[in-house]
Design a protein around this motif. Structure first.
Motif, PDB file in Angstrom:
ATOM      1  N   ALA A  30     -19.442  30.224  23.136  1.00  0.00           N
ATOM      2  CA  ALA A  30     -20.520  32.012  22.519  1.00  0.00           C
ATOM      3  C   ALA A  30     -21.976  31.008  22.452  1.00  0.00           C
ATOM      4  O   ALA A  30     -21.425  29.382  21.426  1.00  0.00           O
ATOM      5  N   GLY A  31     -23.021  30.863  22.187  1.00  0.00           N
ATOM      6  CA  GLY A  31     -23.908  30.543  21.864  1.00  0.00           C
ATOM      7  C   GLY A  31     -24.088  29.110  22.842  1.00  0.00           C
ATOM      8  O   GLY A  31     -25.508  28.626  22.599  1.00  0.00           O
ATOM      9  N   GLY A  32     -23.999  29.336  24.143  1.00  0.00           N
ATOM     10  CA  GLY A  32     -24.039  28.541  24.678  1.00  0.00           C
ATOM     11  C   GLY A  32     -25.481  29.034  25.858  1.00  0.00           C
ATOM     12  O   GLY A  32     -26.394  30.686  25.840  1.00  0.00           O
ATOM     13  N   SER A  33     -25.651  28.617  27.050  1.00  0.00           N
ATOM     14  CA  SER A  33     -26.350  29.142  27.724  1.00  0.00           C
ATOM     15  C   SER A  33     -26.100  29.159  29.409  1.00  0.00           C
ATOM     16  O   SER A  33     -25.630  28.270  29.954  1.00  0.00           O
ATOM     17  N   LEU A  34     -26.514  29.814  29.941  1.00  0.00           N
ATOM     18  CA  LEU A  34     -26.427  29.958  31.481  1.00  0.00           C
ATOM     19  C   LEU A  34     -27.641  29.981  32.443  1.00  0.00           C
ATOM     20  O   LEU A  34     -28.733  31.082  31.800  1.00  0.00           O
ATOM     21  N   ARG A  35     -27.904  29.749  33.796  1.00  0.00           N
ATOM     22  CA  ARG A  35     -28.888  30.460  34.069  1.00  0.00           C
ATOM     23  C   ARG A  35     -28.582  30.428  35.587  1.00  0.00           C
ATOM     24  O   ARG A  35     -28.194  30.018  36.199  1.00  0.00           O
ATOM     25  N   LEU A  36     -28.739  32.059  35.515  1.00  0.00           N
ATOM     26  CA  LEU A  36     -28.493  32.320  37.377  1.00  0.00           C
ATOM     27  C   LEU A  36     -29.831  33.046  38.263  1.00  0.00           C
ATOM     28  O   LEU A  36     -30.371  32.756  38.103  1.00  0.00           O
ATOM     29  N   SER A  37     -29.195  32.619  39.483  1.00  0.00           N
ATOM     30  CA  SER A  37     -30.237  32.198  40.107  1.00  0.00           C
ATOM     31  C   SER A  37     -30.261  33.964  41.931  1.00  0.00           C
ATOM     32  O   SER A  37     -28.772  33.546  41.933  1.00  0.00           O
ATOM     33  N   CYS A  38     -30.817  34.367  42.088  1.00  0.00           N
ATOM     34  CA  CYS A  38     -30.894  35.425  43.100  1.00  0.00           C
ATOM     35  C   CYS A  38     -31.548  34.866  44.719  1.00  0.00           C
ATOM     36  O   CYS A  38     -32.780  34.930  44.104  1.00  0.00           O
ATOM     37  N   GLY A  43     -35.039  38.725  24.028  1.00  0.00           N
ATOM     38  CA  GLY A  43     -35.052  37.565  22.650  1.00  0.00           C
ATOM     39  C   GLY A  43     -33.847  36.333  23.643  1.00  0.00           C
ATOM     40  O   GLY A  43     -33.806  34.694  22.644  1.00  0.00           O
ATOM     41  N   ARG A  44     -33.018  37.034  23.923  1.00  0.00           N
ATOM     42  CA  ARG A  44     -32.204  36.114  24.383  1.00  0.00           C
ATOM     43  C   ARG A  44     -32.517  35.428  25.611  1.00  0.00           C
ATOM     44  O   ARG A  44     -31.618  34.279  26.096  1.00  0.00           O
ATOM     45  N   PHE A  45     -32.535  36.408  26.725  1.00  0.00           N
ATOM     46  CA  PHE A  45     -32.637  36.275  28.135  1.00  0.00           C
ATOM     47  C   PHE A  45     -33.683  36.242  28.791  1.00  0.00           C
ATOM     48  O   PHE A  45     -34.945  37.279  28.186  1.00  0.00           O
ATOM     49  N   THR A  46     -34.103  35.863  29.740  1.00  0.00           N
ATOM     50  CA  THR A  46     -35.395  35.782  29.813  1.00  0.00           C
ATOM     51  C   THR A  46     -35.307  35.615  31.754  1.00  0.00           C
ATOM     52  O   THR A  46     -34.435  34.904  32.217  1.00  0.00           O
ATOM     53  N   ILE A  47     -36.180  36.910  32.485  1.00  0.00           N
ATOM     54  CA  ILE A  47     -35.996  37.210  33.828  1.00  0.00           C
ATOM     55  C   ILE A  47     -36.990  36.322  34.452  1.00  0.00           C
ATOM     56  O   ILE A  47     -38.391  36.554  33.815  1.00  0.00           O
ATOM     57  N   SER A  48     -37.620  35.841  35.393  1.00  0.00           N
ATOM     58  CA  SER A  48     -38.741  35.557  36.124  1.00  0.00           C
ATOM     59  C   SER A  48     -38.199  35.861  37.081  1.00  0.00           C
ATOM     60  O   SER A  48     -36.985  35.771  38.368  1.00  0.00           O
ATOM     61  N   MET A  49     -39.514  35.341  38.499  1.00  0.00           N
ATOM     62  CA  MET A  49     -39.175  35.616  39.823  1.00  0.00           C
ATOM     63  C   MET A  49     -40.220  34.077  40.438  1.00  0.00           C
ATOM     64  O   MET A  49     -41.655  34.536  40.089  1.00  0.00           O
ATOM     65  N   ASP A  50     -39.632  33.452  41.926  1.00  0.00           N
ATOM     66  CA  ASP A  50     -40.360  32.918  42.189  1.00  0.00           C
ATOM     67  C   ASP A  50     -40.299  34.047  43.612  1.00  0.00           C
ATOM     68  O   ASP A  50     -40.643  33.967  44.331  1.00  0.00           O
ATOM     69  N   ASN A  51     -42.283  33.945  43.535  1.00  0.00           N
ATOM     70  CA  ASN A  51     -42.825  34.430  44.224  1.00  0.00           C
ATOM     71  C   ASN A  51     -42.465  34.163  45.790  1.00  0.00           C
ATOM     72  O   ASN A  51     -42.251  34.176  46.737  1.00  0.00           O
ATOM     73  N   ALA A  52     -42.903  33.077  46.137  1.00  0.00           N
ATOM     74  CA  ALA A  52     -43.139  32.118  46.996  1.00  0.00           C
ATOM     75  C   ALA A  52     -41.342  32.093  47.882  1.00  0.00           C
ATOM     76  O   ALA A  52     -41.786  32.573  49.209  1.00  0.00           O
ATOM     77  N   LYS A  53     -40.461  31.931  46.704  1.00  0.00           N
ATOM     78  CA  LYS A  53     -39.574  31.727  47.344  1.00  0.00           C
ATOM     79  C   LYS A  53     -38.028  33.533  47.821  1.00  0.00           C
ATOM     80  O   LYS A  53     -37.392  33.468  48.152  1.00  0.00           O
ATOM     81  N   ASN A  54     -39.244  33.956  47.566  1.00  0.00           N
ATOM     82  CA  ASN A  54     -38.625  35.247  46.884  1.00  0.00           C
ATOM     83  C   ASN A  54     -37.122  35.297  46.387  1.00  0.00           C
ATOM     84  O   ASN A  54     -35.906  35.985  46.942  1.00  0.00           O
ATOM     85  N   ALA A  92     -35.240  34.986  42.251  1.00  0.00           N
ATOM     86  CA  ALA A  92     -35.214  35.444  40.842  1.00  0.00           C
ATOM     87  C   ALA A  92     -34.349  34.806  39.509  1.00  0.00           C
ATOM     88  O   ALA A  92     -33.240  34.718  40.525  1.00  0.00           O
ATOM     89  N   TYR A  93     -35.178  34.956  38.887  1.00  0.00           N
ATOM     90  CA  TYR A  93     -33.469  33.553  37.640  1.00  0.00           C
ATOM     91  C   TYR A  93     -33.371  34.880  37.155  1.00  0.00           C
ATOM     92  O   TYR A  93     -34.263  35.434  36.239  1.00  0.00           O
ATOM     93  N   LEU A  94     -32.114  34.471  36.136  1.00  0.00           N
ATOM     94  CA  LEU A  94     -32.252  35.727  34.937  1.00  0.00           C
ATOM     95  C   LEU A  94     -31.567  34.113  33.593  1.00  0.00           C
ATOM     96  O   LEU A  94     -30.732  33.645  34.093  1.00  0.00           O
ATOM     97  N   GLN A  95     -32.930  33.392  33.000  1.00  0.00           N
ATOM     98  CA  GLN A  95     -32.624  32.833  32.126  1.00  0.00           C
ATOM     99  C   GLN A  95     -31.905  33.273  30.192  1.00  0.00           C
ATOM    100  O   GLN A  95     -32.165  34.200  29.925  1.00  0.00           O
TER     101      GLN A  95
END
Length: 119
Positions: free
Chosen positions: A14-22, A65-76, A78-81
């Protein structure tokens, strides 16, 4: 149809971080939006975060406020920080993509990646 492959799940305190990629694969498609959903044991799948190809994100109230979604359009891709993780964030996280090819719209799902947050 677009194929999706998720990565980045795991066990964190708890309190830690992970980054998911798709990552997406497939040719001749345009991606309209990508999103992350999650399903905890005994619960329905819920939307976590969605982002359009134009870059407009939407978040579930529980992760704002805790999660951030982003997308690299060049690579199609997506990430979830995920920061400040809580035990209630424990679930299988699934990636979703809305894509188009010609006049057809497709909805694709990844196989899911487990996120476990220990207290």
């Amino acid at each position: 149809q677009v194929q999706l492959v998720e990565s980045g799940g795991g066990l964190v305190q708890a309190g830690g971080s992970l980054r998911l990629s798709c990552a997406t694969s497939g040719s001749g498609f345009s991606i309209d939006a990508m999103g992350w959903y999650r399903q905890a044991p005994g619960k329905q799948r819920e939307s976590v975060a969605i982002i359009t190809s134009g870059g407009s994100p939407n978040y579930a109230d529980s992760v704002k406020g805790r999660f951030t979604i982003s997308m690299d359009n060049a690579k199609n891709t997506a990430y979830l920080q995920m920061n400040s993780l809580k035990p209630e964030d424990t679930a299988v996280y699934y990636c979703n993509a809305v894509s188009r090819r010609g006049m057809m719209t497709y909805y694709s799902w990844g196989q899911g990646t487990q996120v476990t947050v220990s207290s």
